[in-house]
Design a protein around this motif. Structure first.
Motif, PDB file in Angstrom:
ATOM      1  N   GLN A  67     -77.827  31.466 -40.557  1.00  0.00           N
ATOM      2  CA  GLN A  67     -78.591  30.229 -39.850  1.00  0.00           C
ATOM      3  C   GLN A  67     -80.067  30.842 -39.890  1.00  0.00           C
ATOM      4  O   GLN A  67     -80.254  31.768 -39.495  1.00  0.00           O
ATOM      5  CB  GLN A  67     -78.243  30.470 -38.225  1.00  0.00           C
ATOM      6  N   THR A  68     -81.026  29.906 -40.291  1.00  0.00           N
ATOM      7  CA  THR A  68     -82.408  30.232 -40.177  1.00  0.00           C
ATOM      8  C   THR A  68     -82.850  29.506 -39.298  1.00  0.00           C
ATOM      9  O   THR A  68     -83.786  28.390 -39.214  1.00  0.00           O
ATOM     10  CB  THR A  68     -82.930  30.025 -41.481  1.00  0.00           C
ATOM     11  N   VAL A  69     -82.380  29.669 -37.883  1.00  0.00           N
ATOM     12  CA  VAL A  69     -82.945  29.109 -36.810  1.00  0.00           C
ATOM     13  C   VAL A  69     -82.597  29.691 -35.560  1.00  0.00           C
ATOM     14  O   VAL A  69     -81.950  30.794 -35.830  1.00  0.00           O
ATOM     15  CB  VAL A  69     -82.500  27.562 -36.535  1.00  0.00           C
ATOM     16  N   VAL A  70     -83.089  29.383 -34.518  1.00  0.00           N
ATOM     17  CA  VAL A  70     -82.945  30.419 -33.245  1.00  0.00           C
ATOM     18  C   VAL A  70     -81.188  30.290 -32.878  1.00  0.00           C
ATOM     19  O   VAL A  70     -80.471  29.360 -33.007  1.00  0.00           O
ATOM     20  CB  VAL A  70     -83.451  29.504 -31.849  1.00  0.00           C
ATOM     21  N   PRO A  79     -87.167  35.127 -40.645  1.00  0.00           N
ATOM     22  CA  PRO A  79     -87.481  33.692 -40.150  1.00  0.00           C
ATOM     23  C   PRO A  79     -86.901  33.527 -38.847  1.00  0.00           C
ATOM     24  O   PRO A  79     -87.560  33.276 -37.808  1.00  0.00           O
ATOM     25  CB  PRO A  79     -87.205  32.618 -40.803  1.00  0.00           C
ATOM     26  N   VAL A  80     -85.760  34.095 -38.621  1.00  0.00           N
ATOM     27  CA  VAL A  80     -84.880  33.819 -37.392  1.00  0.00           C
ATOM     28  C   VAL A  80     -85.477  34.778 -36.405  1.00  0.00           C
ATOM     29  O   VAL A  80     -85.871  34.421 -35.176  1.00  0.00           O
ATOM     30  CB  VAL A  80     -83.669  34.185 -37.447  1.00  0.00           C
ATOM     31  N   ARG A  81     -86.013  35.883 -36.815  1.00  0.00           N
ATOM     32  CA  ARG A  81     -86.639  36.847 -35.896  1.00  0.00           C
ATOM     33  C   ARG A  81     -87.883  36.370 -35.352  1.00  0.00           C
ATOM     34  O   ARG A  81     -88.292  36.275 -34.186  1.00  0.00           O
ATOM     35  CB  ARG A  81     -86.791  38.486 -36.477  1.00  0.00           C
ATOM     36  N   GLN A  82     -88.879  35.997 -36.467  1.00  0.00           N
ATOM     37  CA  GLN A  82     -89.911  35.325 -35.815  1.00  0.00           C
ATOM     38  C   GLN A  82     -89.774  34.046 -34.937  1.00  0.00           C
ATOM     39  O   GLN A  82     -90.666  34.050 -33.893  1.00  0.00           O
ATOM     40  CB  GLN A  82     -90.689  35.009 -37.371  1.00  0.00           C
ATOM     41  N   MET A  83     -88.966  33.381 -35.236  1.00  0.00           N
ATOM     42  CA  MET A  83     -88.768  32.051 -34.197  1.00  0.00           C
ATOM     43  C   MET A  83     -88.214  32.441 -32.987  1.00  0.00           C
ATOM     44  O   MET A  83     -88.624  31.948 -31.907  1.00  0.00           O
ATOM     45  CB  MET A  83     -87.540  30.925 -34.974  1.00  0.00           C
ATOM     46  N   VAL A 117     -91.759  25.945 -37.992  1.00  0.00           N
ATOM     47  CA  VAL A 117     -90.802  25.436 -39.037  1.00  0.00           C
ATOM     48  C   VAL A 117     -91.463  24.585 -40.076  1.00  0.00           C
ATOM     49  O   VAL A 117     -91.457  24.526 -41.234  1.00  0.00           O
ATOM     50  CB  VAL A 117     -89.587  24.684 -38.480  1.00  0.00           C
ATOM     51  N   VAL A 118     -92.305  23.634 -39.345  1.00  0.00           N
ATOM     52  CA  VAL A 118     -93.166  22.666 -40.283  1.00  0.00           C
ATOM     53  C   VAL A 118     -94.120  23.466 -41.201  1.00  0.00           C
ATOM     54  O   VAL A 118     -94.205  22.952 -42.329  1.00  0.00           O
ATOM     55  CB  VAL A 118     -93.761  21.666 -39.510  1.00  0.00           C
ATOM     56  N   GLU A 119     -94.625  24.398 -40.767  1.00  0.00           N
ATOM     57  CA  GLU A 119     -95.669  25.095 -41.451  1.00  0.00           C
ATOM     58  C   GLU A 119     -95.060  25.895 -42.812  1.00  0.00           C
ATOM     59  O   GLU A 119     -95.540  26.197 -43.671  1.00  0.00           O
ATOM     60  CB  GLU A 119     -96.414  26.109 -40.631  1.00  0.00           C
ATOM     61  N   HIS A 120     -93.729  26.292 -42.481  1.00  0.00           N
ATOM     62  CA  HIS A 120     -92.870  27.124 -43.427  1.00  0.00           C
ATOM     63  C   HIS A 120     -91.840  26.362 -43.899  1.00  0.00           C
ATOM     64  O   HIS A 120     -90.818  27.071 -44.414  1.00  0.00           O
ATOM     65  CB  HIS A 120     -92.512  28.417 -42.717  1.00  0.00           C
ATOM     66  N   ARG A 121     -92.036  25.253 -43.943  1.00  0.00           N
ATOM     67  CA  ARG A 121     -90.718  24.365 -44.535  1.00  0.00           C
ATOM     68  C   ARG A 121     -90.226  24.475 -45.709  1.00  0.00           C
ATOM     69  O   ARG A 121     -89.041  24.822 -46.011  1.00  0.00           O
ATOM     70  CB  ARG A 121     -90.851  22.787 -44.394  1.00  0.00           C
ATOM     71  N   ASP A 122     -91.107  24.770 -46.885  1.00  0.00           N
ATOM     72  CA  ASP A 122     -90.616  24.914 -48.447  1.00  0.00           C
ATOM     73  C   ASP A 122     -89.947  26.108 -48.131  1.00  0.00           C
ATOM     74  O   ASP A 122     -88.700  26.428 -48.877  1.00  0.00           O
ATOM     75  CB  ASP A 122     -91.740  25.078 -49.145  1.00  0.00           C
ATOM     76  N   LEU A 123     -90.422  27.178 -47.645  1.00  0.00           N
ATOM     77  CA  LEU A 123     -89.683  28.525 -47.809  1.00  0.00           C
ATOM     78  C   LEU A 123     -88.524  28.588 -47.012  1.00  0.00           C
ATOM     79  O   LEU A 123     -87.342  29.151 -47.541  1.00  0.00           O
ATOM     80  CB  LEU A 123     -90.697  29.595 -46.974  1.00  0.00           C
ATOM     81  N   LEU A 124     -88.337  27.859 -45.705  1.00  0.00           N
ATOM     82  CA  LEU A 124     -87.012  27.896 -45.155  1.00  0.00           C
ATOM     83  C   LEU A 124     -85.929  26.955 -45.879  1.00  0.00           C
ATOM     84  O   LEU A 124     -84.866  27.386 -45.986  1.00  0.00           O
ATOM     85  CB  LEU A 124     -87.157  27.209 -43.806  1.00  0.00           C
ATOM     86  N   ILE A 125     -86.461  26.002 -46.637  1.00  0.00           N
ATOM     87  CA  ILE A 125     -85.463  25.356 -47.711  1.00  0.00           C
ATOM     88  C   ILE A 125     -84.944  26.187 -48.712  1.00  0.00           C
ATOM     89  O   ILE A 125     -83.714  26.310 -48.825  1.00  0.00           O
ATOM     90  CB  ILE A 125     -86.069  23.880 -48.065  1.00  0.00           C
ATOM     91  N   ALA A 126     -85.838  26.940 -49.251  1.00  0.00           N
ATOM     92  CA  ALA A 126     -85.497  27.840 -50.323  1.00  0.00           C
ATOM     93  C   ALA A 126     -84.732  28.871 -50.096  1.00  0.00           C
ATOM     94  O   ALA A 126     -83.548  29.173 -50.374  1.00  0.00           O
ATOM     95  CB  ALA A 126     -86.727  28.643 -50.950  1.00  0.00           C
TER      96      ALA A 126
END
Length: 192
Positions: free
Chosen positions: A124-127, A64-68, A100-109
């Motif tokens: 860190q699952t963010v930029v 997810p970090v790579r995608q962001m 992030v809004v679209e993938h919220r559940d996945l990012l929380i998990a």
């Protein structure tokens, strides 16, 4: 050329299937209890194929970090010439926030998986901050005349990504009535 496009699409589909299989296993069993072999079995790929996409299973968690980061770099690279650096970064953060809004559940998990793992660093699952110089360099490249202020761009990138991380934590922690309005508020407060 059609074969190359088909081959590239197939590779990307395999990569996405591998990521989904790994994430499912990490969420079900916990990161420490999943092997690359487990991921390969679940994704129906060979270990060699897995390693074509990822050095190890930690790289799958960082996807997810790579995608962001890709969202930011692609936007900054392709942004209209007339936009200010501040406008470019702000719109890039809006695009990442939508992801992030679209993938919220996945990012929380995935954040929970990372926190429960004894082997993962506090992932860190963010930029990430280590990408900030690269983003600043992309902004510099938008000014071919060598406009001074490179340190100002690095500062702008640092402030903008720090503001985004504040929003990100607020968003994942609870239900914001309007996440995008909160992002605007946080970016405004940071002066970005």
């Amino acid at each position: 050329m059609g074969i190359t496009n088909l081959r590239d699409r197939k590779r990307e589909q395999n990569r996405i299937a591998t990521v989904r299989a790994a994430w499912t296993l990490f969420i079900e069993r916990g990161y420490d209890h999943v092997t690359v072999s487990d991921i390969c079995l679940a994704a129906d790929i060979a270990p060699r194929t897995f390693h074509r996409y990822f050095a190890g299973k930690e790289d799958v968690v960082a996807e997810p970090v790579r995608q962001m980061t890709t969202i930011v770099t692609e936007y900054v690279t392709g942004a209209a010439a007339g936009l200010s650096d501040r406008e470019v970064l702000r719109e890039a953060m809006v695009l990442v926030a939508r992801y992030v809004v679209e993938h919220r559940d996945l990012l929380i998990a995935l954040r929970t998986v990372a926190q429960q793992s004894t082997h993962l660093k506090a992932s860190q699952t963010v930029v990430r901050t280590e990408t900030e110089p690269d983003i600043a360099a992309l902004l510099d490249a938008r000014h071919p005349d060598g406009e001074p202020g490179q340190w100002r761009r690095r500062l702008l990138v640092g402030c903008t990504t720090a503001a985004f991380r504040v929003w990100y934590e607020d968003f994942l922690r609870g239900d914001l009535p309007d996440p995008m309005a909160h992002l605007a508020e946080v970016l405004d407060a940071a002066g970005t």
